[in-house]
Structure formats: C-alpha cells, structure tokens
Motif scaffolding. Structure first.
Motif, mmCIF file in Angstrom:
data_model
loop_
_atom_site.group_PDB
_atom_site.id
_atom_site.type_symbol
_atom_site.label_atom_id
_atom_site.label_comp_id
_atom_site.label_asym_id
_atom_site.label_seq_id
_atom_site.Cartn_x
_atom_site.Cartn_y
_atom_site.Cartn_z
ATOM 1 N N PRO A 1 38.430 -13.975 28.595
ATOM 2 C CA PRO A 1 38.170 -15.279 29.231
ATOM 3 C C PRO A 1 39.424 -16.068 29.564
ATOM 4 N N GLN A 2 40.426 -16.015 28.674
ATOM 5 C CA GLN A 2 41.634 -16.821 28.891
ATOM 6 C C GLN A 2 42.529 -16.254 29.990
ATOM 7 N N ALA A 3 42.187 -15.071 30.517
ATOM 8 C CA ALA A 3 43.008 -14.452 31.558
ATOM 9 C C ALA A 3 42.534 -14.798 32.959
ATOM 10 N N VAL A 4 41.399 -15.500 33.066
ATOM 11 C CA VAL A 4 40.814 -15.786 34.382
ATOM 12 C C VAL A 4 40.570 -17.278 34.512
ATOM 13 N N ARG A 5 40.981 -17.820 35.660
ATOM 14 C CA ARG A 5 40.645 -19.207 35.959
ATOM 15 C C ARG A 5 40.060 -19.267 37.364
ATOM 16 N N ALA A 6 38.854 -19.799 37.462
ATOM 17 C CA ALA A 6 38.173 -19.940 38.743
ATOM 18 C C ALA A 6 38.043 -21.416 39.076
ATOM 19 N N VAL A 7 38.434 -21.775 40.304
ATOM 20 C CA VAL A 7 38.367 -23.181 40.724
ATOM 21 C C VAL A 7 37.565 -23.292 42.007
ATOM 22 N N ALA A 8 36.777 -24.347 42.106
ATOM 23 C CA ALA A 8 35.974 -24.627 43.290
ATOM 24 C C ALA A 8 36.467 -25.918 43.923
ATOM 25 N N THR A 9 36.446 -25.964 45.250
ATOM 26 C CA THR A 9 37.079 -27.086 45.949
ATOM 27 C C THR A 9 36.058 -27.969 46.676
ATOM 28 N N ASN A 10 36.349 -28.357 47.900
ATOM 29 C CA ASN A 10 35.662 -29.473 48.544
ATOM 30 C C ASN A 10 34.145 -29.348 48.641
ATOM 31 N N THR A 11 33.632 -28.202 49.059
ATOM 32 C CA THR A 11 32.180 -28.097 49.231
ATOM 33 C C THR A 11 31.458 -28.276 47.898
ATOM 34 N N PHE A 12 32.001 -27.712 46.843
ATOM 35 C CA PHE A 12 31.418 -27.930 45.515
ATOM 36 C C PHE A 12 31.537 -29.393 45.110
ATOM 37 N N ARG A 13 32.611 -30.050 45.554
ATOM 38 C CA ARG A 13 32.802 -31.464 45.199
ATOM 39 C C ARG A 13 31.738 -32.350 45.840
ATOM 40 N N VAL A 14 31.356 -32.043 47.079
ATOM 41 C CA VAL A 14 30.493 -32.964 47.827
ATOM 42 C C VAL A 14 29.025 -32.559 47.825
ATOM 43 N N ALA A 15 28.720 -31.280 47.570
ATOM 44 C CA ALA A 15 27.327 -30.829 47.615
ATOM 45 C C ALA A 15 26.508 -31.451 46.483
ATOM 46 N N LYS A 16 25.371 -32.026 46.820
ATOM 47 C CA LYS A 16 24.534 -32.675 45.822
ATOM 48 C C LYS A 16 23.878 -31.672 44.880
ATOM 49 N N ASN A 17 23.727 -30.433 45.347
ATOM 50 C CA ASN A 17 23.101 -29.417 44.503
ATOM 51 C C ASN A 17 24.110 -28.404 43.976
ATOM 52 N N MET B 1 46.464 -27.014 13.678
ATOM 53 C CA MET B 1 47.342 -26.367 14.652
ATOM 54 C C MET B 1 46.529 -25.417 15.514
ATOM 55 N N ALA B 2 46.920 -25.313 16.807
ATOM 56 C CA ALA B 2 46.216 -24.415 17.710
ATOM 57 C C ALA B 2 46.491 -22.974 17.315
ATOM 58 N N THR B 3 45.473 -22.112 17.486
ATOM 59 C CA THR B 3 45.649 -20.710 17.173
ATOM 60 C C THR B 3 46.588 -20.060 18.171
ATOM 61 N N GLN B 4 47.262 -19.005 17.748
ATOM 62 C CA GLN B 4 48.241 -18.334 18.597
ATOM 63 C C GLN B 4 47.547 -17.636 19.755
ATOM 64 N N LYS B 5 48.112 -17.770 20.934
ATOM 65 C CA LYS B 5 47.506 -17.198 22.119
ATOM 66 C C LYS B 5 47.809 -15.709 22.198
ATOM 67 N N PRO B 6 46.798 -14.910 22.613
ATOM 68 C CA PRO B 6 47.058 -13.488 22.773
ATOM 69 C C PRO B 6 47.977 -13.239 23.953
ATOM 70 N N ILE B 7 48.709 -12.144 23.889
ATOM 71 C CA ILE B 7 49.595 -11.786 24.988
ATOM 72 C C ILE B 7 48.772 -11.116 26.077
ATOM 73 N N LEU B 8 48.821 -11.654 27.267
ATOM 74 C CA LEU B 8 48.045 -11.128 28.381
ATOM 75 C C LEU B 8 48.951 -10.348 29.324
ATOM 76 N N SER B 9 48.487 -9.187 29.769
ATOM 77 C CA SER B 9 49.273 -8.374 30.699
ATOM 78 C C SER B 9 48.791 -8.535 32.129
ATOM 79 N N GLU B 10 47.569 -9.062 32.295
ATOM 80 C CA GLU B 10 47.021 -9.266 33.635
ATOM 81 C C GLU B 10 46.217 -10.548 33.648
ATOM 82 N N ILE B 11 46.418 -11.357 34.677
ATOM 83 C CA ILE B 11 45.671 -12.599 34.829
ATOM 84 C C ILE B 11 45.120 -12.663 36.247
ATOM 85 N N ALA B 12 44.121 -13.517 36.442
ATOM 86 C CA ALA B 12 43.466 -13.584 37.746
ATOM 87 C C ALA B 12 43.080 -15.013 38.082
#
Length: 497
Positions: free
Chosen positions: A79-95, A1-12
């Motif tokens: 760590p579980q309070a922050v999610r960072a996503v990168a879009t098109n330029t990261f998708r297409v850049a070879k480096n 079973m998955a461990t219980q998630k902590p209660i977060l008061s702020e997310i980003a």
C-alpha cells in the motif's frame, strides 16, 4: 515514535485526470527514480459531467474498467508504494463519493481527491525534476481536462500557484459540442479563457518569471504538431498557435482533423486546449514556451520518494502552521507523548496502517490549538476550520477533512459532529486525542497517572492507578464529563481504578 518504513524498490503513481488516466511506475535505485513503465488511457471522465454536475453511467464505467486494468499492473505492490490522486472532475462531481468507493475497489488502493493548488504544487515538483537546474524563476502552465494550473517557482520550490476551472475537455464540450469549429466558437472560447486568466494576471506577468514551460498532454501535443508542421523545433510560440488556429478553422470539424502528431483521442479536445493556451500567451505576454515530459504523476512519485527519505511535505506544512499560529511546543510534546502511548495500547484494534494512524495523531496534536490565535472561546472550531479550509501543501482534501474531524472533536460535546462509528479508526483516534489533552490540561510535564485504555465491540474502558482521582478532583470532574459526552453519542466509556 513512528514505525520504521520498509525499503521500497518500486513505487507507482496513478493520475485520474479529467481527460486521461495515467499510471507511472518507477524503480528506486540509490535514492533516485528510474521510470520504467507507464500506462495511459483516454477515459475522458470530464466528458461525462452533466449540467447537474453529476457523472453519467458511461463515464463511470470507463473509469472503473480502466482502473481494473491499472489494478492488475499494480497487483503485489504494498500500500505504501502506490499513491493515486484524482483531480478536477472528482473535485466538482456531486456523485464523486459514490464513484470513489467503486474506483478504489477496482484499483486496489486508496484514491485521494486533491485540491487545485495542491495539484499545481505537485505539477511544479514533477516538471522541475525533469528540467535542467536553474536559478531563475519559471512559469509552468498545465492545461488539463477540467482545470488549468499556473505556477511560478524557483528551483524545486513553487512560489505562486493558481488553479482555474477551465480545461481542454470542458472547453471543447462547451464551445465545440459537436466538433464543429467556427470563427465564432474560437473567439468565444478564447475570450472565456482570457476572462478567467485576467483574475490572476497581475501575479503571473512576465515581470515575475524568465522562462515559460508547458506540461501535460495539451502542451506536448501543441509542441509536437508545430514541430511536424515545420513551424518550430518543438517549442510553442504565439505565431505557431495562430498557425494552428488557422488549420483548425480550415479543418472545420475536430472529428476530421488530419494533422501530423495529432492522435484521434487528442483531436476531440484540441480546440479547447488551443484557445486556453492562446489566451494565456496573450494575457501573460508569452512569446516562447518549452514543453516538459513530466507533470503531476512524476510530482506524486517524487513526493513518495521524499516520504521514504523522511522528507514529507506534510510535516513541513504542519511545522509551518505551528510557527505561524504560535503553538505552545512544550504542550505539544506532552500531549503527543501520552497520545502515542495510549495508541500503542489499542493498536491491535486498528484497521489502517499504524504509521498512518500515528501521523494523523501527531498532526492533530500539533494543530489542535492553532485556533487560539483567533479566539480562545471555541478555539477547537477555529482550529478545525483552518485545517479543513487552508492550503496545506502535501495534504489531500480527504486528509484535511480527517484531520479537521480530529481537531474539531478534541473537546466538549460530541453530538454536534458526525462521529464515526465505534469500529472506525477515526473514533479511536478521537478518544486517544481527547484523553491525552484532558490529562494535560494543567500543562505540567508529570501530571498524569499510569493509564490503560481498551476498546472492544461495546465501547471503551480506561483504568487508572488506584487512589489517583481522589487527589485530583478537577480531573475526576473532567472525566465524569467525558463519560457523559460519550454516553450522549451512545458509546460507553468506563472509568476504573
């Protein structure tokens, strides 16, 4: 079973777009989001993408410097309070892989590169939460720096999604490289956008929706300029777009544009964004478009909120795939139970969060046999291909690749895959998955003995209850093969009773 998630008061949420990088923070109060702080920097990452599809040093430095500042603001959040996503330029850049490692170090959190359709899905989630509830279908158009997303949805659910490789940065650089605005360049930019939109026109015609909404910086800037020009009340109209086109043509140079509501950093990319919007209006017969204050980053935050309340889109996606490919639920239950039990024995060796490891393991178990619906021979390869290449709402591309690796490595030789090193968590998860499947090959509920799995810096060891192998010669043979498979990749697996 998955461990219980902590209660977060702020997310980003951190949105690494091709034009701007954005940070949005929110407090979680009574299960709702209260947005209370945000940062935006016009990094213009896409402007550093050369003809060879590699990001130049200046663009990379702008990105890293920005992320260091964002990282300071995020300092102290779990760590579980922050999610960072990168879009098109990261998708297409070879480096992009090289930049990604340095970017994660600067930010202090992992960064996910998301696919275009996944970006579209989360944009719709973010936009829908900021609009009044409605029963009709909405068309949302989000013109970003390197891509433009088109979504038709109802309520909070997207129905039709497309991501086209055109954006305000890429089109402004391509058709207005020196900032000069001419009739010829405007015509060419709009025709190029119209050509792209033509491919999706059938599914996004006015017959499919009743309200058009524009999100992100381009749409909001266009609406605000029209309002300050006295052309509309802040909405975007076809007549208003033509009026702005005339103003750009008279201005002749984006560096010298003087329009109320137009910031200097937005001026450089306005011509490309305007031409894309005009092409969309004319191709899809749009007369009137409202603008939304929210977009991708708000969608990311609502996804995080959902995960906190056990409403994870990824779980819904995996369960949907199980139904679509007629997965044997009883076998999933058997394998999952043993896999989680084995993981519990070696969880002190994990580098990643245990809950994350459990998620990967559970998803891999649920999806490892979906390829059987294509062909039984080599079904693990078919399963992996589906996982790695299908649209999987909620999953980043990196999550799909990790999941695909586990599914591909579930059986047979390990020499044909790029196996992670022994101290990599993925290597441990592969071992756990393979053993859980091996001991349930006969698809019976009580078929496996008591097992004890260990990993040290030299390899793996598996202890079984004494005498069990003598009574189960088929499994004994399978374990002998398993030892050989791991030996072929220079990782010892010792079996004892």
């Amino acid at each position: 079973m998955a461990t219980q998630k902590p209660i977060l008061s702020e997310i980003a949420a951190v949105d690494l777009g091709s034009n701007s990088f954005r940070l949005q923070l929110a407090r979680v109060v009574d299960g709702q989001l209260i947005f209370h702080d945000s940062l935006r920097e016009p990094v213009r990452l896409g402007a550093g993408l050369g003809k060879d599809k590699r990001l130049d040093a200046d663009a990379q430095r702008r990105a890293i410097d920005c992320l260091k500042r964002f990282g300071e603001r995020l300092r102290g959040l779990p760590p579980q309070a922050v999610r960072a996503v990168a879009t098109n330029t990261f998708r297409v850049a070879k480096n992009s892989a090289e930049l990604l490692a340095e970017a994660e170090a600067a930010l202090g959190f992992p960064i996910e590169i998301i696919a275009g359709r996944e970006e579209a899905r989360m944009i719709f989630v973010g936009v829908s939460h900021s609009l009044p509830a409605a029963t009709h279908k909405r068309l949302v158009i989000d013109i970003g720096g390197g891509s433009t997303e088109f979504i038709i949805g109802q309520g909070l659910e997207p129905i039709e999604m497309e991501s086209l490789y055109m954006g305000c940065v890429s089109y402004s650089l391509r058709f207005f490289p020196d900032g000069k605005i001419t009739e010829d360049s405007l015509v060419k930019a709009q025709l190029a956008a119209a050509s792209e939109i033509q491919n999706i026109r059938k599914n996004f015609s006015t017959l499919s929706w009743h309200e058009a909404v524009g999100s992100s910086g381009t749409a909001r800037s266009l609406g605000e300029i029209m309002r300050l020009q006295g052309v509309t009340d802040g909405a975007i109209t076809h007549a208003g777009l033509l009026h702005l086109r005339d103003l750009l043509l008279k201005g002749k140079d984006s560096k010298k544009l003087q329009l109320q509501g137009l910031s200097p950093d937005r001026a450089a990319v306005l011509p490309g964004g305007l031409c894309i919007m005009l092409a969309a209006f004319e191709a899809l017969n749009i007369d009137h478009m409202t603008t939304a204050s929210s977009a991708l980053r708000e969608g990311v935050l609502y996804e995080l909120l959902g995960r906190m309340h056990h409403q994870d889109t990824r779980e819904e996606t995996v369960n949907s795939f199980m139904r679509r490919y007629h997965v044997d639920q009883d076998q999933v239950t058997r394998v999952q139970k043993l896999a989680l039990a084995l993981l519990d024995q070696v969880d002190d060796n994990l580098s990643m969060n245990k809950e994350t490891a459990e998620h990967y393991l559970i998803w891999a178990v649920k999806l490892h046999e979906i390829g059987i619906s294509i062909a039984h021979s080599g079904y693990h390869k078919h399963s992996a291909y589906i996982v790695e290449n299908a649209d999987m709402p909620g999953f980043s591309k990196m999550e799909q690749l990790t999941l695909g690796l586990l599914v591909r490595a579930q059986r047979r030789s390990l020499t044909k895959i790029t196996l992670p090193p022994l101290d990599d968590d993925r290597c441990l998860l592969i071992m756990v998955l393979r053993l859980a499947i091996l001991f349930h090959r006969n698809r019976l509920d009580d078929s496996h003995p008591a097992l004890e799995l260990m990993r040290d810096n030299t390899g793996f060891s598996l202890a079984l209850e004494s005498g069990w192998l003598k009574d189960n010669p088929l499994t004994e043979a399978e374990l002998s093969n398993e030892v050989a498979y791991w030996k072929d990749v220079s990782i010892p697996l010792l079996i004892s009773e």
